[in-house]
Design a protein around this motif. Structure first.
Motif, PDB file in Angstrom:
ATOM      1  N   LEU A   1     -11.033   5.830  -4.031  1.00  0.00           N
ATOM      2  CA  LEU A   1     -10.411   5.173  -2.875  1.00  0.00           C
ATOM      3  C   LEU A   1     -11.440   4.657  -1.872  1.00  0.00           C
ATOM      4  O   LEU A   1     -11.166   3.695  -1.141  1.00  0.00           O
TER       5      LEU A   1
ATOM      6  N   THR B   1       2.975   2.618   7.512  1.00  0.00           N
ATOM      7  CA  THR B   1       1.984   2.884   6.470  1.00  0.00           C
ATOM      8  C   THR B   1       2.423   4.085   5.627  1.00  0.00           C
ATOM      9  O   THR B   1       3.372   4.801   5.973  1.00  0.00           O
ATOM     10  N   TRP B   2       1.694   4.304   4.535  1.00  0.00           N
ATOM     11  CA  TRP B   2       1.960   5.493   3.711  1.00  0.00           C
ATOM     12  C   TRP B   2       1.780   6.758   4.551  1.00  0.00           C
ATOM     13  O   TRP B   2       2.569   7.705   4.444  1.00  0.00           O
TER      14      TRP B   2
ATOM     15  N   LEU C   1       0.817  -1.210   0.000  1.00  0.00           N
ATOM     16  CA  LEU C   1       0.000   0.000   0.000  1.00  0.00           C
ATOM     17  C   LEU C   1       0.855   1.267   0.000  1.00  0.00           C
ATOM     18  O   LEU C   1       0.426   2.302  -0.519  1.00  0.00           O
TER      19      LEU C   1
ATOM     20  N   TYR D   1      -7.440  10.121   0.744  1.00  0.00           N
ATOM     21  CA  TYR D   1      -7.273   8.814   1.379  1.00  0.00           C
ATOM     22  C   TYR D   1      -7.973   8.791   2.731  1.00  0.00           C
ATOM     23  O   TYR D   1      -8.674   7.833   3.084  1.00  0.00           O
TER      24      TYR D   1
ATOM     25  N   GLY E   1       0.456   4.203  -2.962  1.00  0.00           N
ATOM     26  CA  GLY E   1       0.419   5.652  -2.805  1.00  0.00           C
ATOM     27  C   GLY E   1       1.565   6.336  -3.521  1.00  0.00           C
ATOM     28  O   GLY E   1       1.387   7.397  -4.126  1.00  0.00           O
ATOM     29  N   GLU E   2       2.744   5.738  -3.486  1.00  0.00           N
ATOM     30  CA  GLU E   2       3.895   6.357  -4.141  1.00  0.00           C
ATOM     31  C   GLU E   2       3.742   6.372  -5.651  1.00  0.00           C
ATOM     32  O   GLU E   2       4.206   7.297  -6.323  1.00  0.00           O
TER      33      GLU E   2
ATOM     34  N   TYR F   1       4.731   9.596   5.039  1.00  0.00           N
ATOM     35  CA  TYR F   1       4.620  10.894   4.384  1.00  0.00           C
ATOM     36  C   TYR F   1       3.921  11.972   5.214  1.00  0.00           C
ATOM     37  O   TYR F   1       4.081  13.157   4.927  1.00  0.00           O
TER      38      TYR F   1
ATOM     39  N   TYR G   1       1.019   6.908  -7.126  1.00  0.00           N
ATOM     40  CA  TYR G   1       0.194   8.091  -7.395  1.00  0.00           C
ATOM     41  C   TYR G   1       1.063   9.341  -7.379  1.00  0.00           C
ATOM     42  O   TYR G   1       0.917  10.245  -8.219  1.00  0.00           O
TER      43      TYR G   1
ATOM     44  N   PHE H   1      -3.554  13.382  -1.998  1.00  0.00           N
ATOM     45  CA  PHE H   1      -3.736  11.956  -1.726  1.00  0.00           C
ATOM     46  C   PHE H   1      -4.058  11.735  -0.257  1.00  0.00           C
ATOM     47  O   PHE H   1      -4.957  10.943   0.081  1.00  0.00           O
ATOM     48  N   TYR H   2      -3.342  12.414   0.637  1.00  0.00           N
ATOM     49  CA  TYR H   2      -3.574  12.283   2.079  1.00  0.00           C
ATOM     50  C   TYR H   2      -5.009  12.672   2.453  1.00  0.00           C
ATOM     51  O   TYR H   2      -5.704  11.935   3.170  1.00  0.00           O
TER      52      TYR H   2
ATOM     53  N   VAL I   1       1.034  14.795  -2.689  1.00  0.00           N
ATOM     54  CA  VAL I   1       1.066  14.130  -1.374  1.00  0.00           C
ATOM     55  C   VAL I   1      -0.148  14.539  -0.556  1.00  0.00           C
ATOM     56  O   VAL I   1      -0.860  13.691   0.002  1.00  0.00           O
TER      57      VAL I   1
END
Length: 457
Positions: A108, A354-355, A87, A431, A91-92, A359, A94, A427-428, A424
């Protein structure tokens, strides 16, 4: 303990995306090829059971059962990163632009609702052997905690002001107080309140969304203050100052406040906001680790903490509640707002990186309501006496933050953050929104009293 009162200097940081670790280059070879092939097969099997559409652009092939669309621009890279880092690699991929989705949160949300069953059970048993462990320097020890907090909260006060509302509240809002009563179920330990889902707001101009968001943030804080019994003369301890809104509202009620934080940036701005509101004499703000509380023998009638337990780390949850128990005066109450996850998922993912850890929040980990109840019963005299579950309100809060963050992209870049940082954070936020919208994670206001107070509240 001595805390560092310096703030990060972006001019001294060669990486324009402050706080974003450099993306690793893919290593080619037999191991990468094999893991990519396995990841591709598992991904196709999972997508085949989901209401999504995945478009492999180079081949023109489409997968999934129809729904929000994901576009694979560089499928070979996507499968290689997914195979190598799970996982985190998802994310990376993306972040590098190997895949994209116009409605990122919508896409998501679909797999988030099925997260526990996407991977076949026999392979899930191998999680402990393939999931990277949380690095030692990210453990939330007294030596590490300030650096962990600074990584996220000391990015820039101006950055947060671009997408938060005027209260600068960086936690779930409460859009209305209508509730239903629910029984024992995932994320609870008994009968509790569930906030009715809010109506989404789709104002044409996302920069104008703040009027009712600010009201909702105030409603959230006022409810916590009510739960903790904060009135004139109450001695309040706040663990995690944020930008000072809770302290201001508690002082407005006539309370005196001791608020602690590990963020230099937040401390400075919170002091300015409290002074501007006219409550500097009622509020004492300190750069302090929660573990240092109680050394002066101070006692508090009310202890409040908003979405801070997530940064404590699983190994220190007991210490956190023992500290609160130690400084709570007789007859006192505790009210916290906590992001949680189902107990079984918490146990399955404990100690892994985790992602989000890598990050966004180094050292962070979400507890379950069950483990909070267990720890307080086993290690303290505190007892959980109230719960308001409000995950749907966090999904709406995050949706609004994300819309405004994207609308302010030029202003974000003007602060010195680059395109990778924008991806980043989009996505955060997406997510996280997906997690709450799907029910994979939740948020609750939890109220505690001492065991001997329950008979005579």
């Amino acid at each position: 303990m001595t805390l560092d009162k310096t703030r990060p200097d972006r001019a001294q940081n060669p990486n324009p995306s402050q706080g974003v670790p450099p993306l690793e280059q893919l290593r080619r070879g037999p191991r990468t090829a094999i893991s990519a092939a396995v990841a591709k097969r598992l991904f196709h099997a999972a997508v085949g059971r989901l209401a999504v559409t995945v478009v492999d652009e180079p081949s023109g092939k489409t997968y999934g059962r129809g729904g929000p669309t994901m576009r694979l621009h560089r499928p070979d890279e996507f499968y290689a990163r997914l195979g190598r880092d799970g996982l985190i690699g998802f994310g990376e991929a993306y972040l590098t632009g190997a895949w994209d989705a116009e409605d990122l949160a919508g896409f998501l949300t679909v797999p988030a609702a099925r997260m526990a069953t996407l991977i076949p059970e026999p392979l899930q048993r191998l999680r402990a052997f393939v999931t990277p462990r949380l690095p030692d320097h990210h453990r939330s020890t007294e030596a590490n905690s300030q650096a962990n907090i600074s990584h996220h909260y000391d990015l820039s006060n101006d950055l947060y002001a671009l997408f938060l509302d005027e209260t600068l509240s960086y936690s779930s809002a409460l859009f209305d107080t209508s509730t239903v009563t629910a029984g024992i179920g995932p994320g609870s330990v008994g009968d509790h309140l569930v906030a009715t889902p809010p109506e989404p707001s789709d104002r044409p101009d996302p920069t104008q969304h703040n009027v009712d968001l600010a009201e909702a943030q105030g409603r959230k804080i006022e409810r916590l203050l009510d739960e903790a019994g904060v009135t004139a003369g109450t001695r309040v301890l706040e663990i995690g100052t944020g930008w000072g809104e809770l302290a201001i509202r508690a002082a407005r009620r006539g309370a005196t406040i001791h608020s602690i934080t590990l963020s230099v940036e937040q401390l400075e701005l919170a002091q300015e906001r409290i002074a501007a509101a006219g409550f500097a004499d009622q509020c004492r703000l300190e750069l302090m680790d929660y573990r240092a509380l109680g050394a002066d023998g101070a006692q508090y009638d009310a202890v409040l903490s908003v979405e801070m337990i997530e940064a404590v780390g699983a190994e220190f949850w007991g210490t956190y509640f023992e500290t609160i128990d130690r400084v709570l005066a007789p007859g006192g109450k505790v009210a916290i707002q906590a992001i949680t996850m189902p107990h079984d998922r918490m146990l399955a993912t404990r100690d892994g990186e985790t992602w989000i850890n890598k990050y966004i929040f180094p050292g962070g980990f979400l507890p379950s309501v069950e483990v909070i109840d267990q720890i307080t019963r086993d290690d303290t005299s505190l007892r959980l006496t109230g719960q308001l579950e409000m995950g749907s309100h966090y999904a709406e809060t995050l949706r609004r933050w994300d819309r405004r963050f994207l609308a302010q992209a030029d202003a974000v870049q003007a602060l010195g953050f680059d395109d990778v940082f924008l991806r980043v954070w989009h996505f955060y936020l997406s997510y996280s929104q997906a997690g709450f919208a799907s029910g994979y994670i939740n948020v609750s206001q939890l109220t505690f009293t001492r065991e001997n107070q329950q008979e005579n509240p």
